[in-house]
Design an enzyme around this catalytic site. Structure first.
Site, PDB file in Angstrom:
ATOM      1  N   ASP A  43       0.852  -1.187   0.000  1.00 49.25           N
ATOM      2  CA  ASP A  43       0.000   0.000   0.000  1.00 49.25           C
ATOM      3  C   ASP A  43       0.888   1.238   0.000  1.00 49.25           C
ATOM      4  OD1 ASP A  43      -2.678   1.213   0.209  1.00 49.25           O
ATOM      5  OD2 ASP A  43      -1.834   2.079   2.034  1.00 49.25           O
ATOM      6  N   ARG A  83     -31.151 -22.751  38.563  1.00 47.82           N
ATOM      7  CA  ARG A  83     -30.086 -21.984  39.226  1.00 47.82           C
ATOM      8  C   ARG A  83     -30.248 -21.979  40.754  1.00 47.82           C
ATOM      9  NH1 ARG A  83     -30.176 -16.736  37.235  1.00 47.82           N
ATOM     10  NH2 ARG A  83     -32.349 -16.990  36.655  1.00 47.82           N
TER      11      ARG A  83
HETATM   12  C1  LIG Z   1     -30.287 -17.817  42.258  1.00 47.11           C
HETATM   13  S1  LIG Z   1     -31.972 -17.573  42.597  1.00 47.11           S
HETATM   14  C2  LIG Z   1     -32.743 -18.433  41.269  1.00 47.11           C
HETATM   15  C3  LIG Z   1     -34.096 -17.890  40.934  1.00 47.11           C
HETATM   16  C4  LIG Z   1     -34.850 -18.593  39.822  1.00 47.11           C
HETATM   17  N1  LIG Z   1     -34.981 -19.999  40.051  1.00 47.11           N
HETATM   18  C5  LIG Z   1     -34.240 -18.324  38.481  1.00 47.11           C
HETATM   19  O1  LIG Z   1     -33.745 -19.255  37.836  1.00 47.11           O
HETATM   20  O2  LIG Z   1     -34.290 -17.179  38.066  1.00 47.11           O
HETATM   21  C6  LIG Z   1     -32.243 -18.597  44.000  1.00 47.11           C
HETATM   22  C7  LIG Z   1     -33.640 -18.532  44.532  1.00 47.11           C
HETATM   23  O3  LIG Z   1     -33.742 -19.476  45.590  1.00 47.11           O
HETATM   24  C8  LIG Z   1     -34.486 -18.884  46.626  1.00 47.11           C
HETATM   25  N2  LIG Z   1     -34.132 -19.510  47.907  1.00 47.11           N
HETATM   26  C9  LIG Z   1     -32.958 -19.455  48.550  1.00 47.11           C
HETATM   27  N3  LIG Z   1     -33.015 -20.150  49.688  1.00 47.11           N
HETATM   28  C10 LIG Z   1     -34.246 -20.666  49.774  1.00 47.11           C
HETATM   29  C11 LIG Z   1     -34.899 -21.470  50.713  1.00 47.11           C
HETATM   30  N4  LIG Z   1     -34.259 -21.902  51.808  1.00 47.11           N
HETATM   31  N5  LIG Z   1     -36.161 -21.804  50.476  1.00 47.11           N
HETATM   32  C12 LIG Z   1     -36.813 -21.373  49.393  1.00 47.11           C
HETATM   33  N6  LIG Z   1     -36.254 -20.611  48.438  1.00 47.11           N
HETATM   34  C13 LIG Z   1     -34.976 -20.260  48.653  1.00 47.11           C
HETATM   35  C14 LIG Z   1     -34.084 -17.450  46.594  1.00 47.11           C
HETATM   36  O4  LIG Z   1     -35.008 -16.621  47.259  1.00 47.11           O
HETATM   37  C15 LIG Z   1     -33.998 -17.195  45.101  1.00 47.11           C
HETATM   38  O5  LIG Z   1     -35.222 -16.783  44.618  1.00 47.11           O
END
Ligand SMILES: C[S@@+](CC[C@H](N)C(=O)[O-])C[C@H]1O[C@@H](n2cnc3c(N)ncnc32)[C@H](O)[C@@H]1O
Length: 580
Positions: A89, A495
């Protein structure tokens, strides 16, 4: 008659390709007896000149890109791989300004009158690609040219001859343009378009390595080799450096390194533009476009900072700019508007406010093997959800928005990954805002879904209720480690498991096994690590800020599930396991 250069003769039998349509380059190389094919490059000469510190770097890069394009195209389009591809070039530089080919007669006049009576530089960048070795050798040559004082009449006569139009700087020294030139300092052929002398020297370095040059068995001893004068140890060293740094492989590694080093800056640009609502502001303007100063006013930020942020966004593909007007790209319209159906704003804010501070303490996290919540937020988090995410209202809302946005973008894929038509009831354990539960209901008309989560989450789930909410989705509050679980045919664990130790996962799975209807199934949605734990990096990076959880591979999840009587029905990224 052709004077056979011993270096050129080394190319006999090799497929040499000139990636240039310039008849002048073709003539120069043909005249020295080089046998080659001409495959003009499709690379458009559109590199941004402002990105180069010097004009010769621009010329070299353009030459390289031209040659690389041909080297990459030939094996596919021409079904043959060349041994060597040569790209070149040429640019004319006056007072630091690069003059390329004039676009019309007026442009040619502007260029030539600028050159009149003054000295300018002609740079030709050359790239030699050794296709089999995957090496790029590049160099440039500079020649100084002084033009005589040119009258307008002479200039227009020259322009009207038509010669300037396809030539850098608007003149061709080898023809009529030679009349304009007072003197040339340096390689004349470089001004024509190809620095033949230096090209031959480089070929000498490539094809006659140092040892063989001092005693070249092909040549009678004492024959002078045009490459020899350059083969000082310094010349050899430079050549080796060029080879190491300039190979395609080396370049790829370097750009990967740079990408890794700059990764955090790009993330923070995305986070900041999102937090300042740049994408929403642009969307709300009448035309969908705004100038930097209007954006600055809307987001209440400095003009200088806003402009830098907008420019960085353009470079990352988050925004586009036409003239002075900035607008969202399709990608940002898709994912970055706060109220878009697939908005990732919730997750982005979570990353900015929670994950980012944790990662600033990564070194300590690695040294101590602990989560850095206390360092980052002044509060320990023995229970991630109760202590970290749900201790304050706004933090809980932000976390829920984050989960909501991810569930919205991934929910449909999770819900439709398997044929669930034979099941009547599902329970989404830890379903957070219910976004995933609604996706399951939408995808499976015969399915009723119970969303189960902690009471403090359920009490806020109304914020996220869709306007067309399906009444097959119901909400139950409870702790899945302590309370009785709703009975169901399908248990959704999206998750969830990665947040917990094996011990806690066993508690949860044994409760599911106890509660479930006969023939029920568990659907696990996680980032599954490769079995050798070498990837994917998204999962391994996430693990760095985990508290008691861990990332697992599909077979690790399978083992956990098997120990509670579930057999893996399919081995997919999403693994449903059934219990009979
Ligand atoms: C990482 S988030 C995943 C949320 C959802 N499943 C998603 O895929 O978007 C984890 C969820 O587990 C719930 N969680 C954590 N400990 C818990 C318990 N001991 N009993 C019931 N739910 C629980 C939390 O409140 C949260 O909503």
């Amino acid at each position: 008659m052709v004077l056979m250069n011993p270096v050129i003769s080394k190319l006999t039998g090799k497929l040499v390709v000139l990636a240039s349509a310039s008849p002048r380059r073709l003539e120069i190389l043909t005249n020295v007896g080089l046998r080659f094919e001409v495959v003009p490059s499709w690379f458009k000469e559109t590199l941004d000149k402002r990105l180069f510190k010097t004009p010769h770097e621009y010329a070299v890069e353009t030459a390289k890109q031209k040659a690389l394009e041909v080297a990459k195209r030939m094996p596919f389009k021409h079904l043959k791989t060349p041994d060597i591809v040569i790209g070149a070039d040429t640019v004319v530089v006056m007072d630091g300004l690069i003059l390329e080919k004039p676009v019309d007669k007026q442009d040619a006049y502007r260029m030539l009158s600028r050159l009149s009576g003054k000295e300018h530089s002609v740079f030709t960048g050359v790239a030699i690609i050794l296709c089999h070795e995957k090496e790029v050798i590049d160099f440039y040559e500079e020649t100084k040219v002084k033009f005589a004082d040119l009258s307008d009449d002479l200039l227009w006569e020259y322009i009207n001859s038509g010669e300037p139009m396809d030539k850098a700087g608007g003149y061709g020294i080898q023809a009529l343009g030679g009349m304009l030139v007072e003197y040339v300092h340096g390689d004349f052929l470089n001004v024509v378009g190809f620095p033949l002398n230096q090209f031959c020297k480089k070929l000498g370095l490539i094809f006659s390595p140092p040892g063989s040059l001092t005693h070249n068995s092909d040549e009678p001893q004492g024959t002078s080799d045009p490459a020899a004068p350059d083969l000082t140890s310094r010349g050899t060293m430079q050549m080796q450096n060029v080879r190491e740094n300039e190979t395609e492989d080396g370049k790829e590694k370097l750009s990967k390194m740079i990408e890794l080093m700059d990764g955090f800056k790009a993330s923070k640009v995305l986070f900041t533009a999102s937090k300042l609502h740049v994408f929403d502001v642009l969307r709300s303007s009448k035309t969908g476009e705004l100038q930097a100063e209007d954006v600055a006013q809307e987001i209440k930020a400095s003009m200088k900072g806003t402009e830098r942020l907008l420019e960085a966004c353009v470079s990352l593909g988050l925004l586009q700019r036409t003239g002075k007007e900035y607008a969202n790209t399709a990608m940002s319209r898709h994912f970055l508007l706060s109220d878009g159906p697939l908005s990732l704003q919730g997750y982005i804010q979570h990353c900015n406010e929670l994950v980012w501070p944790l990662f600033t303490h990564l070194e300590t996290a690695v040294r101590e093997g602990t989560n850095q919540h206390e360092k980052a937020f002044g509060k320990s988090s023995d229970n991630l959800f109760q202590d970290a995410y749900y201790s304050r209202h706004e933090v809980k809302l932000r976390f829920m928005k984050a989960m909501h946005s991810i569930a919205k973008v991934s929910g449909r894929d999770v819900a439709t990954a398997f044929d669930l038509s034979k099941y009547k009831t599902a329970c989404d354990l830890g379903g957070c805002t219910g976004a995933m539960a609604y996706e399951f209901a939408k995808a499976h008309p015969g399915l009723s879904v119970t969303m189960f989560d902690l009471p403090e989450v359920i009490e806020m789930s109304g914020h996220f209720r869709p306007h067309d909410a399906d009444d097959r989705v119901s909400f139950v509050a409870g702790d899945f480690f302590k309370d009785e679980l709703p009975k169901a045919d399908v248990y959704i664990l999206a998750r969830i498991l990665h947040d917990w130790s094996d011990e806690k996962v066993h508690i949860l799975l044994s409760k599911i096994a106890k509660a479930c209807n006969p023939g029920c199934c568990v659907l696990v949605s996680e980032i599954f690590l490769d079995e050798d734990r070498k990837g994917p990096s998204r999962g391994l990076l996430q693990a760095l800020s985990m508290t008691e959880g861990r990332q697992r591979s599909a077979s690790e999840y399978s083992l956990l599930l098997k120990s509670h009587g579930f057999t893996t029905a399919q081995n997919q990224t999403l693994a449903p396991t059934t219990r009979h």
